[in-house]
Write an enzyme that holds these catalytic residues in place. Structure first.
Site, PDB file in Angstrom:
ATOM      1  CG  LEU A 111      -8.517  -8.883 -10.096  1.00 51.22           C
ATOM      2  CD1 LEU A 111      -9.171  -9.174 -11.203  1.00 51.22           C
ATOM      3  CD2 LEU A 111      -8.156  -7.231 -10.266  1.00 51.22           C
ATOM      4  CB  ALA A 123     -12.803  -7.034  -4.408  1.00 52.91           C
ATOM      5  CB  CYS A 159      -5.335  -0.151  -7.226  1.00 50.70           C
ATOM      6  SG  CYS A 159      -3.808  -0.205  -8.111  1.00 50.70           S
ATOM      7  NE  ARG A 213      -1.390   6.616  -9.313  1.00 52.76           N
ATOM      8  CZ  ARG A 213      -0.510   5.582  -9.576  1.00 52.76           C
ATOM      9  NH1 ARG A 213      -0.841   5.094 -10.778  1.00 52.76           N
ATOM     10  NH2 ARG A 213      -0.151   5.133  -8.587  1.00 52.76           N
ATOM     11  CB  ALA A 221      -0.783   0.029   1.325  1.00 51.85           C
TER      12      ALA A 221
HETATM   13  P1  NAD Z   1       2.694   3.590 -12.643  1.00 59.53           P
HETATM   14  O1  NAD Z   1       1.856   4.358 -13.667  1.00 59.53           O
HETATM   15  O2  NAD Z   1       3.137   4.539 -11.415  1.00 59.53           O
HETATM   16  O3  NAD Z   1       3.973   2.760 -13.311  1.00 59.53           O
HETATM   17  C1  NAD Z   1       3.931   2.219 -14.543  1.00 59.53           C
HETATM   18  C2  NAD Z   1       5.022   2.570 -15.500  1.00 59.53           C
HETATM   19  O4  NAD Z   1       5.012   1.853 -16.251  1.00 59.53           O
HETATM   20  C3  NAD Z   1       4.889   4.112 -15.889  1.00 59.53           C
HETATM   21  O5  NAD Z   1       6.190   4.717 -15.386  1.00 59.53           O
HETATM   22  C4  NAD Z   1       5.119   3.879 -17.379  1.00 59.53           C
HETATM   23  O6  NAD Z   1       5.782   4.881 -18.124  1.00 59.53           O
HETATM   24  C5  NAD Z   1       5.635   2.573 -17.682  1.00 59.53           C
HETATM   25  N1  NAD Z   1       5.327   1.872 -18.824  1.00 59.53           N
HETATM   26  C6  NAD Z   1       4.290   1.658 -19.464  1.00 59.53           C
HETATM   27  N2  NAD Z   1       4.436   1.196 -20.553  1.00 59.53           N
HETATM   28  C7  NAD Z   1       5.669   0.797 -20.696  1.00 59.53           C
HETATM   29  C8  NAD Z   1       6.512   0.125 -21.679  1.00 59.53           C
HETATM   30  N3  NAD Z   1       5.886  -0.254 -23.098  1.00 59.53           N
HETATM   31  N4  NAD Z   1       7.862   0.204 -21.421  1.00 59.53           N
HETATM   32  C9  NAD Z   1       8.227   0.651 -20.413  1.00 59.53           C
HETATM   33  N5  NAD Z   1       7.585   1.086 -19.609  1.00 59.53           N
HETATM   34  C10 NAD Z   1       6.331   1.446 -19.605  1.00 59.53           C
HETATM   35  O7  NAD Z   1       1.848   2.484 -12.179  1.00 59.53           O
HETATM   36  P2  NAD Z   1       1.918   1.740 -10.618  1.00 59.53           P
HETATM   37  O8  NAD Z   1       0.956   2.451  -9.563  1.00 59.53           O
HETATM   38  O9  NAD Z   1       3.545   1.274 -10.223  1.00 59.53           O
HETATM   39  O10 NAD Z   1       1.267   0.212 -10.995  1.00 59.53           O
HETATM   40  C11 NAD Z   1       1.691  -0.609 -11.896  1.00 59.53           C
HETATM   41  C12 NAD Z   1       0.940  -1.869 -11.669  1.00 59.53           C
HETATM   42  O11 NAD Z   1       0.966  -2.389 -10.360  1.00 59.53           O
HETATM   43  C13 NAD Z   1      -0.473  -1.838 -11.904  1.00 59.53           C
HETATM   44  O12 NAD Z   1      -1.000  -2.859 -12.437  1.00 59.53           O
HETATM   45  C14 NAD Z   1      -1.174  -1.806 -10.564  1.00 59.53           C
HETATM   46  O13 NAD Z   1      -2.676  -2.024 -10.636  1.00 59.53           O
HETATM   47  C15 NAD Z   1      -0.326  -2.637  -9.675  1.00 59.53           C
HETATM   48  N6  NAD Z   1      -0.446  -2.134  -8.278  1.00 59.53           N
HETATM   49  C16 NAD Z   1      -0.156  -0.949  -7.929  1.00 59.53           C
HETATM   50  C17 NAD Z   1      -0.110  -0.676  -6.572  1.00 59.53           C
HETATM   51  C18 NAD Z   1      -0.150   0.637  -6.077  1.00 59.53           C
HETATM   52  O14 NAD Z   1       0.112   1.167  -4.910  1.00 59.53           O
HETATM   53  N7  NAD Z   1       0.209   1.687  -6.959  1.00 59.53           N
HETATM   54  C19 NAD Z   1      -0.003  -1.730  -5.541  1.00 59.53           C
HETATM   55  C20 NAD Z   1      -0.259  -3.081  -6.120  1.00 59.53           C
HETATM   56  C21 NAD Z   1      -0.131  -3.083  -7.441  1.00 59.53           C
HETATM   57  C1  UGA Z   2      -4.329  -0.755  -1.723  1.00 61.12           C
HETATM   58  C2  UGA Z   2      -4.292  -1.966  -0.920  1.00 61.12           C
HETATM   59  O1  UGA Z   2      -4.263  -1.648   0.452  1.00 61.12           O
HETATM   60  C3  UGA Z   2      -3.039  -2.675  -1.254  1.00 61.12           C
HETATM   61  O2  UGA Z   2      -2.693  -3.833  -0.403  1.00 61.12           O
HETATM   62  C4  UGA Z   2      -3.013  -2.752  -2.806  1.00 61.12           C
HETATM   63  O3  UGA Z   2      -1.567  -3.319  -3.060  1.00 61.12           O
HETATM   64  C5  UGA Z   2      -3.035  -1.614  -3.591  1.00 61.12           C
HETATM   65  O4  UGA Z   2      -4.352  -0.829  -3.046  1.00 61.12           O
HETATM   66  C6  UGA Z   2      -3.124  -1.827  -4.915  1.00 61.12           C
HETATM   67  O5  UGA Z   2      -3.367  -2.781  -5.509  1.00 61.12           O
HETATM   68  O6  UGA Z   2      -2.928  -0.425  -5.550  1.00 61.12           O
HETATM   69  P1  UGA Z   2      -3.366   1.663  -1.391  1.00 61.12           P
HETATM   70  O7  UGA Z   2      -4.461   2.072  -2.216  1.00 61.12           O
HETATM   71  O8  UGA Z   2      -2.029   2.222  -1.740  1.00 61.12           O
HETATM   72  O9  UGA Z   2      -3.422   0.236  -1.144  1.00 61.12           O
HETATM   73  O10 UGA Z   2      -3.745   2.258   0.226  1.00 61.12           O
HETATM   74  P2  UGA Z   2      -4.808   1.872   1.119  1.00 61.12           P
HETATM   75  O11 UGA Z   2      -4.276   1.875   2.224  1.00 61.12           O
HETATM   76  O12 UGA Z   2      -5.697   0.638   0.787  1.00 61.12           O
HETATM   77  O13 UGA Z   2      -5.999   3.049   1.113  1.00 61.12           O
HETATM   78  C7  UGA Z   2      -6.851   2.906  -0.105  1.00 61.12           C
HETATM   79  C8  UGA Z   2      -7.914   4.188   0.091  1.00 61.12           C
HETATM   80  O14 UGA Z   2      -8.880   3.641   1.273  1.00 61.12           O
HETATM   81  C9  UGA Z   2      -7.508   5.469   0.698  1.00 61.12           C
HETATM   82  O15 UGA Z   2      -7.914   6.416   0.262  1.00 61.12           O
HETATM   83  C10 UGA Z   2      -7.660   5.298   2.398  1.00 61.12           C
HETATM   84  O16 UGA Z   2      -7.622   6.798   2.889  1.00 61.12           O
HETATM   85  C11 UGA Z   2      -9.008   4.710   2.328  1.00 61.12           C
HETATM   86  N1  UGA Z   2      -9.253   3.886   3.375  1.00 61.12           N
HETATM   87  C12 UGA Z   2      -8.377   2.746   3.960  1.00 61.12           C
HETATM   88  C13 UGA Z   2     -10.394   4.269   4.052  1.00 61.12           C
HETATM   89  O17 UGA Z   2     -11.168   5.135   3.791  1.00 61.12           O
HETATM   90  N2  UGA Z   2     -10.734   3.832   5.322  1.00 61.12           N
HETATM   91  C14 UGA Z   2      -9.835   2.822   6.008  1.00 61.12           C
HETATM   92  O18 UGA Z   2     -10.198   1.972   6.929  1.00 61.12           O
HETATM   93  C15 UGA Z   2      -8.802   2.322   5.073  1.00 61.12           C
END
Ligand code: NAD
Ligand code: UGA
Length: 456
Positions: free
Chosen positions: A218, A222, A273, A343, A161
């Site tokens: 997912l 969820a 996400c 985001r 997170a």
């Molecule tokens: P992000 O947008 O921060 O980073 C993705 C990067 O991929 C970008 O910098 C982009 O320029 C690069 N990219 C795209 N197409 C490319 C290509 N063809 N070649 C090289 N680089 C390329 O996204 P993120 O938040 O790091 O999320 C990435 C994935 O991880 C997503 O599927 C998201 O659902 C998942 N995820 C995100 C989080 C989170 O906390 N942000 C947590 C768990 C999982």
């Molecule tokens: C979430 C999940 O917690 C991660 O496990 C997952 O990897 C990630 O999504 C992802 O797939 O991107 P994140 O979105 O970074 O992580 O942060 P969270 O701590 O889950 O908070 C999400 C949102 O829910 C925030 O807006 C937060 O303020 C809100 N929230 C969280 C509440 O409103 N109440 C709560 O009790 C907890």
């Protein structure tokens, strides 16, 4: 010979995850590559492209030793035995499935690039969050050319997170690694287990079949979002019945079958996400004809939208049904504390609605102002931005807390009250402030999920 790992995508997931692997596994060279050259350049400085507590120390421990950031994608693929793919997988914004399905174009482009440039076998790891069964498509693309090079696809979804990414990576609840259950698949899975085994206890490394791994990611998101929507739905009922959602959440969360976490009522969940992954889950269910299942999960999103709307409507109603020309300070814009990420932040929705009502919106946030400016660039009216909360509050009719930054608790609220228009309102969208104390100072206080404290 030193083993090579490549990671394509240097974002919120790719950067921190690979920095941790590099720090913990000096025997691997880790190359993080991205098409975004500005992002890569920032990873090479101490002004990292994302704000995440503790991240700079981890990066510095390995950068230049066995952690490298570059735009040389082809070279990184060619050298690596393992290629993590961590590109973005946003909701599709066009064509069939627009607004629901995952847009997999970035993933597929990367898969084709791997096939084009690879000269040796590779384990390709799905780090991005993907629809269940994506690995099948990937295998088809990777192994379509009929070349002698063999690619194994592994699913290793990321559960970190934002704001706690380093702790989550250092001491994960679990690391999930899914593969085909063929001898080659199990061998590839073991290679990924071996990486994490450098710092994650064996019992926390869970292996499964590849579809379970894809789907578990997912489902975890969820379920987390569902808990927030559940407590938010109850917050509305608490406001009608003089119950306190804080007390209800505490009593309910003490049941060891339920547990206390993720029961904080709020203005709504944000982040890149939850929404996109639930939309994706709904779309997948629809595509299998599971309409009732799809409707069930859609309800989690509907409740989140209801909560955001309810918050703004209450602000307008309590402020005598008009906010035209009233200065309103939004305290926080990030989707949660300890990140600069905005985001899907509920603050975007709230700010836009207030601007449509012709309020003067002033935004303050310790880390997210740059993103806030970009998010509101095309909004009706014009918002103002300041990193000083006292400046934001000066002359304001109301403060609305959008992000649970700890610093808001310790502000000089007497000073803030003195500088505001009267009656002064606080709408605490995160229940982080001391409501009784603020009421004592003279504020009219509107928490989430408990009755308002008002002087009129
Ligand atoms: P992000 O947008 O921060 O980073 C993705 C990067 O991929 C970008 O910098 C982009 O320029 C690069 N990219 C795209 N197409 C490319 C290509 N063809 N070649 C090289 N680089 C390329 O996204 P993120 O938040 O790091 O999320 C990435 C994935 O991880 C997503 O599927 C998201 O659902 C998942 N995820 C995100 C989080 C989170 O906390 N942000 C947590 C768990 C999982
Ligand atoms: C979430 C999940 O917690 C991660 O496990 C997952 O990897 C990630 O999504 C992802 O797939 O991107 P994140 O979105 O970074 O992580 O942060 P969270 O701590 O889950 O908070 C999400 C949102 O829910 C925030 O807006 C937060 O303020 C809100 N929230 C969280 C509440 O409103 N109440 C709560 O009790 C907890």
């Amino acid at each position: 010979m030193t083993k090579c790992i490549a990671c394509i995508g240097a974002g919120y997931v790719g950067g921190p995850t690979m920095a941790m692997i590099a720090m913990k596994c000096p025997q691997y060279n880790v190359h993080v590559v991205d098409v975004n050259e500005a992002r890569i350049a920032a990873w090479q400085t101490d002004d990292l492209p994302i704000y995440e507590p503790g991240l700079l120390d981890v990066v510095k421990a390995a950068r230049g030793r066995n952690l490298f950031f570059s735009s040389e994608i082809d070279a990184a693929i060619r050298e690596a035995e393992v290629v993590f793919v961590s590109v973005n997988t946003p909701t599709k914004s066009f064509g069939d499935g627009a607004g629901r399905a995952a847009d997999l174009q970035f993933w597929e482009k990367v898969a084709r690039q791997i096939v084009r440039v690879a000269t040796s076998p590779k384990i390709v790891v799905e780090k991005s969050t993907l629809p269940v069964k994506t690995a099948q498509t990937m295998e088809t693309i990777l192994n379509a050319a009929g070349s002698r090079i063999r690619f194994e696809v592994i699913s290793n979804p990321e559960f970190l997170a934002e704001g706690t990414a380093i702790q989550d990576l250092l001491i994960p609840d679990r690391v999930l690694i899914g593969s085909r259950e063929t001898p080659e698949g199990i061998q590839a899975r073991q290679a990924i287990v071996d990486i994490y085994a450098n710092w994650v206890p064996a019992e926390k490394i869970v292996t499964s079949n590849i579809w379970s791994a894809e789907l578990s990611k997912l489902v975890a998101n969820a379920f987390l979002a569902q808990r927030i929507s559940s407590i938010n739905s109850i917050s509305a009922l608490c406001e009608k019945t003089e119950a306190s959602v804080l007390e209800v959440a505490r009593a309910v969360g003490m049941d060891s079958r339920i547990g206390p976490r993720f029961l904080s009522a709020s203005v709504g969940f944000g982040g890149s996400c939850f929404r996109k992954d639930i939309l994706n889950l709904v779309y997948i269910c629809e595509s299998y004809g599971l309409h009732e299942v799809a409707r069930y999960w859609e309800g989690v999103l509907a409740m989140n939208e209801y909560q955001e709307n309810r918050f703004v409507r209450a602000m307008i109603r309590y402020m005598f049904n008009t906010i035209v020309d009233k200065r309103i300070a939004l305290f926080g814009f990030a989707f949660k504390a300890e990140t600069s990420d905005t985001r899907q932040s509920p603050a975007i929705f709230v700010a836009r609605k207030l601007l449509e009502e012709r309020a003067q919106v002033v935004i303050t946030d310790p880390k997210a102002l740059e993103n806030a400016r970009r998010d509101l660039a095309d909004a009706t009216g014009s918002a103002q931005f300041t990193d000083d909360p006292y400046e934001a509050a000066r002359g304001a009719h109301a403060i609305a807390v959008m992000t649970e930054w700890q610093l808001y608790r310790s502000l000089d609220w007497e000073r803030i009250y003195a500088s505001m228009e009267k009656p002064a309102f606080v709408f605490d969208g995160r229940n982080v402030l001391n409501h009784r104390e603020l009421f004592g100072i003279g504020f009219n206080v509107f928490p989430i999920g408990s009755p308002p404290l008002k002087h009129f």
